[in-house]
Design an enzyme around this catalytic site. Structure first.
Site, PDB file in Angstrom:
ATOM      1  N   ASP A  32      43.949  39.277  60.127  1.00 52.17           N
ATOM      2  CA  ASP A  32      43.072  40.151  60.918  1.00 52.17           C
ATOM      3  C   ASP A  32      43.507  40.100  62.393  1.00 52.17           C
ATOM      4  O   ASP A  32      43.836  39.033  62.922  1.00 52.17           O
ATOM      5  CB  ASP A  32      41.610  39.689  60.775  1.00 52.17           C
ATOM      6  CG  ASP A  32      40.619  40.736  61.249  1.00 52.17           C
ATOM      7  OD1 ASP A  32      39.866  41.244  60.403  1.00 52.17           O
ATOM      8  OD2 ASP A  32      40.595  41.034  62.463  1.00 52.17           O
ATOM      9  N   ILE A  33      43.464  41.267  63.028  1.00 52.83           N
ATOM     10  CA  ILE A  33      43.932  41.372  64.419  1.00 52.83           C
ATOM     11  C   ILE A  33      42.920  40.783  65.414  1.00 52.83           C
ATOM     12  O   ILE A  33      43.277  40.433  66.537  1.00 52.83           O
ATOM     13  CB  ILE A  33      44.263  42.849  64.748  1.00 52.83           C
ATOM     14  CG1 ILE A  33      45.284  42.957  65.859  1.00 52.83           C
ATOM     15  CG2 ILE A  33      43.028  43.657  65.053  1.00 52.83           C
ATOM     16  CD1 ILE A  33      45.945  44.300  65.955  1.00 52.83           C
ATOM     17  N   ASN A  88      31.990  43.970  53.580  1.00 54.20           N
ATOM     18  CA  ASN A  88      30.976  44.873  54.130  1.00 54.20           C
ATOM     19  C   ASN A  88      31.102  46.273  53.531  1.00 54.20           C
ATOM     20  O   ASN A  88      32.218  46.785  53.375  1.00 54.20           O
ATOM     21  CB  ASN A  88      31.131  44.973  55.651  1.00 54.20           C
ATOM     22  CG  ASN A  88      31.005  43.618  56.338  1.00 54.20           C
ATOM     23  OD1 ASN A  88      30.194  42.793  55.931  1.00 54.20           O
ATOM     24  ND2 ASN A  88      31.813  43.382  57.355  1.00 54.20           N
ATOM     25  N   HIS A 101      37.910  46.278  51.778  1.00 53.41           N
ATOM     26  CA  HIS A 101      38.654  45.044  52.056  1.00 53.41           C
ATOM     27  C   HIS A 101      37.743  43.838  51.906  1.00 53.41           C
ATOM     28  O   HIS A 101      36.534  43.924  52.136  1.00 53.41           O
ATOM     29  CB  HIS A 101      39.269  45.050  53.461  1.00 53.41           C
ATOM     30  CG  HIS A 101      38.295  45.401  54.546  1.00 53.41           C
ATOM     31  ND1 HIS A 101      37.919  46.706  54.820  1.00 53.41           N
ATOM     32  CD2 HIS A 101      37.604  44.633  55.421  1.00 53.41           C
ATOM     33  CE1 HIS A 101      37.050  46.718  55.815  1.00 53.41           C
ATOM     34  NE2 HIS A 101      36.816  45.466  56.195  1.00 53.41           N
ATOM     35  N   HIS A 103      37.212  40.092  53.524  1.00 57.03           N
ATOM     36  CA  HIS A 103      37.562  39.172  54.612  1.00 57.03           C
ATOM     37  C   HIS A 103      37.669  37.775  54.017  1.00 57.03           C
ATOM     38  O   HIS A 103      36.752  37.326  53.321  1.00 57.03           O
ATOM     39  CB  HIS A 103      36.440  39.106  55.658  1.00 57.03           C
ATOM     40  CG  HIS A 103      36.256  40.356  56.448  1.00 57.03           C
ATOM     41  ND1 HIS A 103      36.787  40.522  57.702  1.00 57.03           N
ATOM     42  CD2 HIS A 103      35.570  41.489  56.182  1.00 57.03           C
ATOM     43  CE1 HIS A 103      36.437  41.715  58.170  1.00 57.03           C
ATOM     44  NE2 HIS A 103      35.699  42.318  57.272  1.00 57.03           N
TER      45      HIS A 103
HETATM   46  P1  5GP Z   1      34.951  45.505  58.749  1.00 56.55           P
HETATM   47  O1  5GP Z   1      34.148  45.458  60.015  1.00 56.55           O
HETATM   48  O2  5GP Z   1      35.245  46.942  58.354  1.00 56.55           O
HETATM   49  O3  5GP Z   1      34.396  44.712  57.619  1.00 56.55           O
HETATM   50  O4  5GP Z   1      36.323  44.803  59.094  1.00 56.55           O
HETATM   51  C1  5GP Z   1      37.393  45.442  59.682  1.00 56.55           C
HETATM   52  C2  5GP Z   1      38.336  44.366  60.171  1.00 56.55           C
HETATM   53  O5  5GP Z   1      39.601  44.951  60.372  1.00 56.55           O
HETATM   54  C3  5GP Z   1      37.928  43.720  61.485  1.00 56.55           C
HETATM   55  O6  5GP Z   1      37.806  42.322  61.304  1.00 56.55           O
HETATM   56  C4  5GP Z   1      39.061  44.091  62.429  1.00 56.55           C
HETATM   57  O7  5GP Z   1      39.365  43.056  63.331  1.00 56.55           O
HETATM   58  C5  5GP Z   1      40.199  44.373  61.490  1.00 56.55           C
HETATM   59  N1  5GP Z   1      41.168  45.343  61.983  1.00 56.55           N
HETATM   60  C6  5GP Z   1      40.869  46.570  62.498  1.00 56.55           C
HETATM   61  N2  5GP Z   1      42.013  47.221  62.812  1.00 56.55           N
HETATM   62  C7  5GP Z   1      43.041  46.390  62.498  1.00 56.55           C
HETATM   63  C8  5GP Z   1      44.456  46.494  62.597  1.00 56.55           C
HETATM   64  O8  5GP Z   1      45.010  47.498  63.062  1.00 56.55           O
HETATM   65  N3  5GP Z   1      45.195  45.445  62.152  1.00 56.55           N
HETATM   66  C9  5GP Z   1      44.608  44.322  61.615  1.00 56.55           C
HETATM   67  N4  5GP Z   1      45.435  43.340  61.215  1.00 56.55           N
HETATM   68  N5  5GP Z   1      43.275  44.176  61.513  1.00 56.55           N
HETATM   69  C10 5GP Z   1      42.498  45.204  61.951  1.00 56.55           C
END
Ligand code: 5GP
Ligand code: ZN
Length: 136
Positions: A32-33, A88, A101, A103
């Protein structure tokens, strides 16, 4: 199916580079970034499914088996003390990227994270009503 404007479709299929921990025909696992902790990773299916409701059963099974395998390996290598598996669905639930996805969040003592909910209160009658709503 892949979605044209979906960043996770592009990452999962290698169009956008990522720190990849694992890859096979169906999934890519990336770092994760904006990590919650050291080693925070994401399991991405290569096909586009917006959320768990759209994810076919066999992919759901594949994703959970991969999560189990990755968590065991990462736990050992990173010397994690615990792990949160988070998923989520929908904006209200905190989903920001609308491509399914998992986590994988390694946990360490004193890591300063708090991946939890605020416990609420409910009466037995309310619990009974909710149970009936779901099961009837
Ligand atoms: P969500 O909030 O949808 O459950 O999680 C999305 C996750 O994707 C977040 O933890 C965010 O940091 C990660 N994320 C968003 N854009 C990128 C990206 O371009 N590269 C990577 N490696 N992670 C990303
Ligand atoms: Zn996608």
């Amino acid at each position: 199916m892949r979605k044209e404007d979906c960043i996770f479709c592009k990452i999962a299929n290698g169009e956008i580079p990522s720190k990849t921990l694992y890859e096979d025909e169906q999934f890519r696992v990336i770092l994760d970034i904006s990590p919650a902790t050291k080693g925070h990773a994401l399991i991405l299916p290569k096909e586009h499914y917006a959320n768990i409701y759209e994810l076919p059963e066999e992919k759901a099974v594949g994703a959970i088996l991969l999560a189990k395998k990755m968590m065991a390996e990462m736990s050992e290598k990173l010397k994690a003390d615990g792990f949160n598996l988070v998923q989520n669905n929908g904006e209200t639930a905190g989903q920001t990227v609308m491509h399914f996805h998992f986590h994988l969040i390694p946990r360490y003592q004193e890591d300063g994270q708090h991946i939890m909910w605020k416990p609420g209160t409910v009466t037995q009658d309310e619990l009974e009503g909710i149970k009936n709503l779901i099961t009837e």
